[in-house]
Design a protein around this motif. Structure first.
Motif, PDB file in Angstrom:
ATOM      1  N   LEU A 195       0.821  -1.199   0.000  1.00  0.00           N
ATOM      2  CA  LEU A 195       0.000   0.000   0.000  1.00  0.00           C
ATOM      3  C   LEU A 195       0.861   1.258   0.000  1.00  0.00           C
ATOM      4  O   LEU A 195       0.584   2.224  -0.729  1.00  0.00           O
ATOM      5  N   GLU A 196       1.939   1.251   0.787  1.00  0.00           N
ATOM      6  CA  GLU A 196       2.834   2.410   0.841  1.00  0.00           C
ATOM      7  C   GLU A 196       3.498   2.655  -0.516  1.00  0.00           C
ATOM      8  O   GLU A 196       3.597   3.803  -0.972  1.00  0.00           O
ATOM      9  N   THR A 200       2.995   5.939  -3.192  1.00  0.00           N
ATOM     10  CA  THR A 200       4.142   6.695  -3.693  1.00  0.00           C
ATOM     11  C   THR A 200       4.117   6.773  -5.216  1.00  0.00           C
ATOM     12  O   THR A 200       4.350   7.836  -5.811  1.00  0.00           O
ATOM     13  N   VAL A 201       3.797   5.645  -5.865  1.00  0.00           N
ATOM     14  CA  VAL A 201       3.774   5.594  -7.331  1.00  0.00           C
ATOM     15  C   VAL A 201       2.617   6.422  -7.882  1.00  0.00           C
ATOM     16  O   VAL A 201       2.770   7.141  -8.884  1.00  0.00           O
ATOM     17  N   VAL A 202       1.458   6.347  -7.244  1.00  0.00           N
ATOM     18  CA  VAL A 202       0.309   7.152  -7.660  1.00  0.00           C
ATOM     19  C   VAL A 202       0.646   8.635  -7.572  1.00  0.00           C
ATOM     20  O   VAL A 202       0.368   9.414  -8.496  1.00  0.00           O
ATOM     21  N   ASN A 203       1.274   9.041  -6.481  1.00  0.00           N
ATOM     22  CA  ASN A 203       1.656  10.442  -6.298  1.00  0.00           C
ATOM     23  C   ASN A 203       2.660  10.872  -7.380  1.00  0.00           C
ATOM     24  O   ASN A 203       2.574  11.983  -7.927  1.00  0.00           O
ATOM     25  N   PHE A 204       3.581   9.976  -7.706  1.00  0.00           N
ATOM     26  CA  PHE A 204       4.614  10.266  -8.705  1.00  0.00           C
ATOM     27  C   PHE A 204       3.999  10.543 -10.076  1.00  0.00           C
ATOM     28  O   PHE A 204       4.262  11.580 -10.688  1.00  0.00           O
ATOM     29  N   PHE A 205       3.183   9.624 -10.564  1.00  0.00           N
ATOM     30  CA  PHE A 205       2.613   9.779 -11.905  1.00  0.00           C
ATOM     31  C   PHE A 205       1.585  10.908 -11.951  1.00  0.00           C
ATOM     32  O   PHE A 205       1.428  11.574 -12.983  1.00  0.00           O
ATOM     33  N   MET A 215       0.995   3.215 -14.843  1.00  0.00           N
ATOM     34  CA  MET A 215       1.113   2.346 -13.668  1.00  0.00           C
ATOM     35  C   MET A 215       1.079   0.872 -14.046  1.00  0.00           C
ATOM     36  O   MET A 215       1.627   0.033 -13.347  1.00  0.00           O
ATOM     37  N   LYS A 216       0.440   0.559 -15.156  1.00  0.00           N
ATOM     38  CA  LYS A 216       0.365  -0.842 -15.603  1.00  0.00           C
ATOM     39  C   LYS A 216       1.737  -1.371 -16.019  1.00  0.00           C
ATOM     40  O   LYS A 216       1.942  -2.586 -16.123  1.00  0.00           O
TER      41      LYS A 216
END
Length: 277
Positions: A195-196, A200-205, A215-216
């Motif tokens: 989840l962490e 982080t990845v969602v915030n980045f993109f 993200m895929k």
């Protein structure tokens, strides 16, 4: 990609770089700037004596002749080539030449790691990477194919990595390469839950592109070292290249603690391209 610069020292590895750069230049109709750094002392260059002037002229003519012979390769036929000879002082000057000439990419050969003692043999390549404001492609082998259809971009997905990511996307879109991404999770105090990592990845993109479409293409890898995770993922998906953000003069790819990028550049058999943060 309009201009590619290749520093050469007439070694086997610099020819690997020249051959790779030539293929890229041919594929993208780019101009090839071939740079030789002539190592001459300041005393010889500034001396006013007749004998010293004769020695300087002799070495310049010798270098020009050797340079001319080195560039008489069949694989260079038909390419737009600009030979450049500069007096060697520091290898940060490669970046100055690249910027002055509007180059888009530096291609350099490197021996990588000495297996016996583990130190970085390609020290000049490392210096160029540390000072370069444009991407640097490090080549250690004579590549059969330089199409680079598949690239692995290693990142911790921090905000510092956004700018090099955008530079990488722009360049790889130009050459038609598919980008995959890797985040390595370690069994240590840096361990993060799924989840962490995803947050982080969602915030980045979101901040980089305001889109989560890529993200895929993100691979979440657990391994004992970041270096192993990157190399294993690249081998698993059959990547043609590894791309890494760098902090320039602070050293190679310190977006993780330690010199992960340096380790990858040293040990990877694949070409490694660096993008300055």
């Amino acid at each position: 990609m309009k201009k590619i610069i290749v520093p050469i020292d007439f070694s086997e590895h610099s020819e690997f770089a020249l051959r790779t750069a030539a293929k890229l230049a041919r594929n993208h109709n780019a101009e090839l700037l071939v740079l030789h750094m002539l190592e001459m002392s300041d005393i010889m260059l500034t001396a006013s004596g007749g004998l010293q002037n004769q020695k300087t002229l002799f070495f310049l003519q010798l270098a020009e002749q050797k340079f001319k012979e080195f560039l008489s390769k069949d694989y260079l036929n038909g390419l737009m080539i600009v030979p450049i000879i500069k007096h060697f002082k520091v290898f940060s000057e490669v970046n100055d030449v690249a910027i002055k000439n509007g180059a888009d990419l530096i291609v350099m050969g490197s021996q990588g790691t000495n297996a016996e003692n583990g130190f970085f043999v390609g020290s000049n390549t490392e210096r160029v990477v540390r000072h370069a404001d444009i991407p640097v492609l490090v080549v250690k082998n004579d590549l059969i194919d330089s199409n680079f259809d598949s690239v692995v971009f290693a990142s911790d997905f921090s905000e510092n990595a956004i700018q090099p990511y955008l530079k990488a996307v722009k360049l790889f879109d130009q050459i038609g390469a598919k980008m995959s991404f890797v985040n390595v999770n370690l069994p240590s105090d840096r361990f993060k839950s799924s989840l962490e990592i995803e947050k982080t990845v969602v915030n980045f993109f979101t901040k980089a592109e305001r889109s989560l479409d890529r993200m895929k293409d993100v691979h979440y890898v657990s391994d004992y070292t970041v270096e192993d995770g990157i190399l294993n993922l690249a081998n698993k998906i059959g990547a043609d290249m590894i791309a890494i953000p760098t902090h320039g003069k602070k050293g190679l790819a310190r977006f993780f603690e330690g010199s992960i990028g340096e380790d990858v550049a040293n040990h990877a058999t694949l070409p490694v391209m660096t993008f300055k943060i």
